[in-house]
Design an enzyme around this catalytic site. Structure first.
Site, mmCIF file in Angstrom:
data_model
loop_
_atom_site.group_PDB
_atom_site.id
_atom_site.type_symbol
_atom_site.label_atom_id
_atom_site.label_comp_id
_atom_site.label_asym_id
_atom_site.label_seq_id
_atom_site.Cartn_x
_atom_site.Cartn_y
_atom_site.Cartn_z
ATOM 1 C CG HIS A 31 -1.536 -1.195 1.668
ATOM 2 N ND1 HIS A 31 -2.738 -1.607 1.130
ATOM 3 C CD2 HIS A 31 -1.189 -2.145 2.572
ATOM 4 C CE1 HIS A 31 -3.109 -2.753 1.697
ATOM 5 N NE2 HIS A 31 -2.180 -3.099 2.572
ATOM 6 C CB SER A 75 -9.491 0.790 4.813
ATOM 7 O OG SER A 75 -8.653 0.762 5.947
ATOM 8 C CG HIS A 179 -3.810 -10.917 4.272
ATOM 9 N ND1 HIS A 179 -2.863 -10.575 3.331
ATOM 10 C CD2 HIS A 179 -4.260 -9.732 4.777
ATOM 11 C CE1 HIS A 179 -2.756 -9.250 3.271
ATOM 12 N NE2 HIS A 179 -3.586 -8.715 4.125
ATOM 13 C CG ASP A 247 0.158 -6.193 4.793
ATOM 14 O OD1 ASP A 247 -0.688 -5.564 4.132
ATOM 15 O OD2 ASP A 247 0.112 -6.312 6.033
#
Ligand code: 0GY
Length: 294
Positions: A31, A75, A179, A247
């Site tokens: 991200h 998010s 995941h 991640d």
């Protein structure tokens, strides 16, 4: 929001991994956060991280021996995908992305996301991250993205997998599970969570998964032996639809920040042959995200 309220969930100097990925390796789950001065967080954001922008991501990519990134809209940026698009635009073709969209998005906006390097949308079912997850509206979006050749990425925890099965079965494009649906890896490879997840993988050939996040999933912690024992058989049994990613910047992991070099060193323990590693890190993500070059 004050600077002081923002948290950092990544190490500034990750170790150099011992494992050297094959040429062309893709970090297929990472991200970017901000930079917030340019790309503010959503008013609905459930966490407020420090800036983790494209230059830091690309420096990490090079340090770890990877060639490309798939950037998943986090998010904290809600449905405003500008930070993700900015990172893709700065990557010189070395990044593509997954967007989070308002279900009311127009076809023209979807086209413009495609032009910006987006190749799918993410449906997030984690209550601690999002306020609502409207399945019917998600399905409408899934129907509309087929024409672009996109897929959907779904993030959920193992305890709602059974409830989600009809929804997952109804998605008319390929599905990628983040995941592995967060199994309790402490149950081992034959525990109820892994068995339930295998049933999903066996239900359709176009369900993919990310063998990611030992740091989130391993009750034991480093060197993640429990994760390796539970996940290695999955990689071996479904070698042509598994992906891997760092991640980074590890949202919400500030209480147990992983070393990215250590995460890379898990790869040869879950994909033990060079052939499996090439599928996991190059062939599979290239097929899904750069089919034009695969
Ligand atoms: C992940 C996991 C998490 C966060 C997000 O979009 C997000 O904020 O995905 C999490 O907190 O478990 O995949 O990054």
């Amino acid at each position: 929001m004050t600077e002081a309220a923002r948290v950092r969930s990544w190490v500034e100097r990750p170790s150099k991994p011992r494992y050297v990925p094959p040429p062309g390796a893709v970090d297929a789950h990472c991200h970017v956060f901000g930079p917030m001065a340019e790309f503010p967080f959503s008013p609905k954001a459930k966490y407020h991280p420090e800036d983790a922008g494209p230059e830091t991501l690309f420096a990490l990519r090079d340090h770890l021996g990877f060639s490309r990134n798939v950037i998943v809209q986090a998010s904290c940026h809600g449905t405003d995908n500008r930070a993700t698009l900015n990172a893709i635009a700065r990557s010189q073709g070395k990044a593509r992305g997954i967007a989070v969209v308002d279900p009311a998005i127009s076809d023209a906006e979807l086209d413009s996301l495609h032009a910006g390097g987006i190749r799918g949308v993410r449906f997030n079912f984690l209550k601690r991250l999002v306020d609502d997850a409207p399945k019917d509206r998600f399905l409408e979006v899934a129907r509309r993205i087929g024409r672009l050749g996109w897929h959907v990425v779904v993030y959920f925890e193992a305890d709602i997998l059974d409830e989600l099965r009809p929804f997952l079965e109804a998605i008319p494009v390929p599905v990628v599970i983040d995941h592995m649906g967060r199994p309790d890896v402490g149950q081992g490879p034959d525990g109820p969570d892994m068995k339930g997840f295998r049933r999903l993988l066996d239900s359709r050939e176009d369900v993919w998964f990310k063998a990611t996040c030992p740091d989130r999933l391993s009750p034991q912690g480093e060197p993640y032996d429990d994760f390796v024992v539970a996940v290695r058989p999955l990689v071996e049994d479904y070698p042509n639809r598994v992906l891997w990613g760092t991640d980074w910047p590890h949202p919400n992991m500030e209480h147990r920040i992983p070393d990215d070099g250590g995460l890379v060193d898990v790869i040869p323990r879950i994909a033990v042959s060079e052939a499996l590693q090439r599928q996991l890190l190059v062939d599979n993500p290239m097929r899904l995200y750069w089919p034009d070059e695969a």
